[in-house]
Design an enzyme around this catalytic site. Structure first.
Site, PDB file in Angstrom:
ATOM      1  N   SER A 184     -29.662   7.496 -23.517  1.00 16.93           N
ATOM      2  CA  SER A 184     -29.239   8.627 -22.692  1.00 16.93           C
ATOM      3  C   SER A 184     -29.383   9.973 -23.396  1.00 16.93           C
ATOM      4  CB  SER A 184     -27.787   8.438 -22.257  1.00 16.93           C
ATOM      5  OG  SER A 184     -27.305   9.586 -21.607  1.00 16.93           O
TER       6      SER A 184
ATOM      7  N   SER B 128     -27.391   4.507 -31.072  1.00 17.95           N
ATOM      8  CA  SER B 128     -26.101   4.241 -30.415  1.00 17.95           C
ATOM      9  C   SER B 128     -24.945   4.561 -31.357  1.00 17.95           C
ATOM     10  CB  SER B 128     -26.011   2.782 -30.001  1.00 17.95           C
ATOM     11  OG  SER B 128     -27.210   2.356 -29.412  1.00 17.95           O
TER      12      SER B 128
ATOM     13  N   ASP C  18     -34.243  -4.926 -34.542  1.00 19.46           N
ATOM     14  CA  ASP C  18     -34.974  -4.321 -35.670  1.00 19.46           C
ATOM     15  C   ASP C  18     -34.385  -4.591 -37.063  1.00 19.46           C
ATOM     16  OD1 ASP C  18     -36.613  -3.240 -33.735  1.00 19.46           O
ATOM     17  OD2 ASP C  18     -35.675  -1.268 -33.776  1.00 19.46           O
TER      18      ASP C  18
ATOM     19  N   GLY D  42     -45.567 -18.260 -42.983  1.00 21.99           N
ATOM     20  CA  GLY D  42     -46.666 -18.525 -43.905  1.00 21.99           C
ATOM     21  C   GLY D  42     -47.864 -17.619 -43.675  1.00 21.99           C
TER      22      GLY D  42
ATOM     23  N   ARG E  58     -61.052 -21.079 -50.670  1.00 26.31           N
ATOM     24  CA  ARG E  58     -60.453 -22.397 -50.946  1.00 26.31           C
ATOM     25  C   ARG E  58     -60.256 -23.223 -49.662  1.00 26.31           C
ATOM     26  NH1 ARG E  58     -55.501 -23.388 -49.716  1.00 26.31           N
ATOM     27  NH2 ARG E  58     -53.876 -21.802 -49.566  1.00 26.31           N
TER      28      ARG E  58
HETATM   29  O1  F6P Z   1     -35.142  -0.751 -31.233  1.00 29.89           O
HETATM   30  C1  F6P Z   1     -35.701  -1.837 -30.603  1.00 29.89           C
HETATM   31  C2  F6P Z   1     -37.104  -1.549 -30.190  1.00 29.89           C
HETATM   32  O2  F6P Z   1     -37.588  -2.668 -29.473  1.00 29.89           O
HETATM   33  C3  F6P Z   1     -38.077  -1.166 -31.312  1.00 29.89           C
HETATM   34  O3  F6P Z   1     -38.494  -2.293 -32.035  1.00 29.89           O
HETATM   35  C4  F6P Z   1     -39.144  -0.448 -30.550  1.00 29.89           C
HETATM   36  O4  F6P Z   1     -39.790   0.491 -31.370  1.00 29.89           O
HETATM   37  C5  F6P Z   1     -38.382   0.255 -29.482  1.00 29.89           C
HETATM   38  O5  F6P Z   1     -37.154  -0.445 -29.333  1.00 29.89           O
HETATM   39  C6  F6P Z   1     -39.031   0.303 -28.122  1.00 29.89           C
HETATM   40  O6  F6P Z   1     -38.224   1.109 -27.313  1.00 29.89           O
HETATM   41  P1  F6P Z   1     -38.283   1.220 -25.736  1.00 29.89           P
HETATM   42  O7  F6P Z   1     -37.446   0.125 -25.157  1.00 29.89           O
HETATM   43  O8  F6P Z   1     -37.657   2.553 -25.459  1.00 29.89           O
HETATM   44  O9  F6P Z   1     -39.703   1.108 -25.339  1.00 29.89           O
END
Ligand code: F6P
Length: 319
Positions: A73, A105, A127, A185, A211
Site C-alpha cells: 500500500s 511491512s 525471500d 546439487g 568427467r
Molecule cells: O518478496 C517476495 C517477492 O516474491 C520477491 O521475491 C519478488 O521480488 C517480489 O516479491 C515480487 O513482487 P510482486 O508480487 O509485487 O510482483
C-alpha cells in the site's frame, strides 16, 4: 488487551495462514477479540475488516496464500492515508496490531508503533531477507517448490546433454538460490551477494562435462543477472545448448511445508502473548534456541551477513 488486529502485507508466503489461525485462536482462548484486516495496510486505510471467530480460521493451516489478502500500500505510507488508518484503528477499538510480512511491512509496522499503536511483527516472506531471524515464514516451502522444478529440469538437461539456467525469486537476497543450489546439487549458483564471473561459470560446466556429467544446472537469483543473457553467454563460451527458465510466482503459492506451519503457529501465538503482556515494538523470530523476540527497530536494523560457508560448500560439493 481486549482487542487486537491482524494483517498480512507484501508478497504472500506459505505459512501466513497458520500464523493468522494461531493469532485468532490463541487470542480467543485468552479472551482477546481479533479483527482481521483485509489486504494489508490498504485495508487499514479503508477500514476493510472482519471480526474473526474460531470458525473464520478453520481449514486453513494447510493452505497457501493468505485468507486475509495482501497488498503493497502506497497510501498508507503517505500522511493522509496513514491518518485514515489511525482513525480506523481507534474506531475499531484495536489496542494492538500483529503485522505479518516482509521488510516493507516491518517499516509500515514501525510507523504504527511510532504513532502509539502497540505492534508486533511476524516475518512472512519467501525471500528470507530479514536477517534478524534465521528463517522467515514461507522460505522452506518456496525452497521445496524450487527443488521440485530443479529436479524436473535436470531430467531434461540430462536427456539432452544441455545446460539449464533456472531463475528463482528473492529480491535482493540470494538465499533461495543458495539453499536450492546446495540442496539441489546445482553446478553453480549466481546470487546478488557475490559478483559472478561468466568464465568461472563456463569452466565449471566444462569440468563437469569432462568427467561425464550430462546435465548442468545453474541457479540464478533474481537481481543477480539476466537469465536470457547469462544462458546466451554460457552457450557461446561452452558450445553447449543452454536454456533458461524463470520460476516466478510458482514459488509463492502452494501448501505450506510442515516447518512453515509449525513456526507460523508458534510465532502467531507468541505475538499475541507479547501483546497480552503489554509488550510492544517487537519482532518475533526463530533461531537455534527457538522462538524469540527483539525490538522492532533493532530487528529492522540488523544487517545481512553473507552465508559464505554455504556458498563455499555448494561450490565444493558440485565439483
Ligand atoms: O518478496 C517476495 C517477492 O516474491 C520477491 O521475491 C519478488 O521480488 C517480489 O516479491 C515480487 O513482487 P510482486 O508480487 O509485487 O510482483
Amino acid at each position: 488487551m481486549r482487542k487486537l488486529g491482524v494483517l498480512t502485507s507484501g508478497g504472500d508466503a506459505p505459512g501466513m495462514n497458520a500464523a493468522i489461525r494461531a493469532v485468532v485462536r490463541y487470542g480467543i482462548y485468552h479472551n482477546i477479540n481479533v479483527v482481521g484486516i483485509r489486504n494489508g495496510f490498504e485495508g487499514l486505510v479503508e477500514g476493510d475488516h472482519l471480526e474473526m471467530n474460531l470458525s473464520s480460521v478453520a481449514d486453513i493451516i494447510h493452505r497457501g496464500g493468505t485468507i486475509l489478502g495482501s497488498a503493497r500500500s502506497k497510501e498508507f505510507m503517505e500522511e493522509d492515508g496513514f491518518q485514515k488508518a489511525l482513525r480506523n484503528i481507534k474506531y475499531l477499538g484495536i489496542e494492538g496490531m500483529v503485522v505479518i510480512g516482509g521488510n516493507g511491512s516491518f517499516k509500515g509496522a514501525m510507523k504504527l508503533e511510532k504513532a502509539g499503536v502497540s505492534t508486533v511483527c511476524i516475518p512472512g516472506t519467501i525471500d528470507n531477507d530479514l536477517p534478524y531471524t534465521r528463517y522467515t515464514l514461507g522460505f522452506f516451502t518456496a525452497l521445496t517448490t524450487v527443488l521440485e522444478s530443479v529436479e524436473k529440469i535436470r531430467d531434461t538437461s540430462s536427456s539432452h546433454n544441455r545446460s539449464n539456467v533456472i531463475e528463482v525469486m528473492g529480491r535482493d537476497c540470494g538465499d533461495i538460490a543458495l539453499y536450492a543450489g546446495l540442496a539441489g546439487g546445482a553446478e553453480m549458483v549466481i546470487i546478488p551477494e557475490i559478483e559472478y564471473n561468466i568464465d568461472e561459470v563456463s569452466d565449471k560446466i566444462m569440468q563437469g562435462r569432462t568427467r561425464g556429467k550430462k546435465h548442468s544446472i545453474i541457479i540464478l537469483a533474481e537481481g543477480a543477472g539476466d537469465a536470457k543473457e547469462i544462458s546466451e553467454q554460457i552457450e557461446k563460451k561452452t558450445g553447449i545448448i543452454t536454456r533458461y527458465s524463470i520460476l516466478g510466482y510458482t514459488q509463492r503459492g502452494g501448501a505450506p511445508a510442515a516447518y512453515d506451519r509449525l513456526i507460523g503457529s508458534q510465532m502467531g501465538a507468541y505475538a499475541v502473548k507479547l501483546l497480552s503482556e503489554n509488550q510492544r515494538n517487537k519482532a518475533v523470530g526463530i533461531n537455534g534456541g527457538g522462538i524469540f523476540e527483539m525490538n522492532l527497530d533493532e530487528a529492522i536494523a540488523v544487517e545481512k551477513k553473507f552465508d559464505e560457508r554455504t556458498y563455499e560448500l555448494t561450490k565444493i560439493l558440485s565439483i
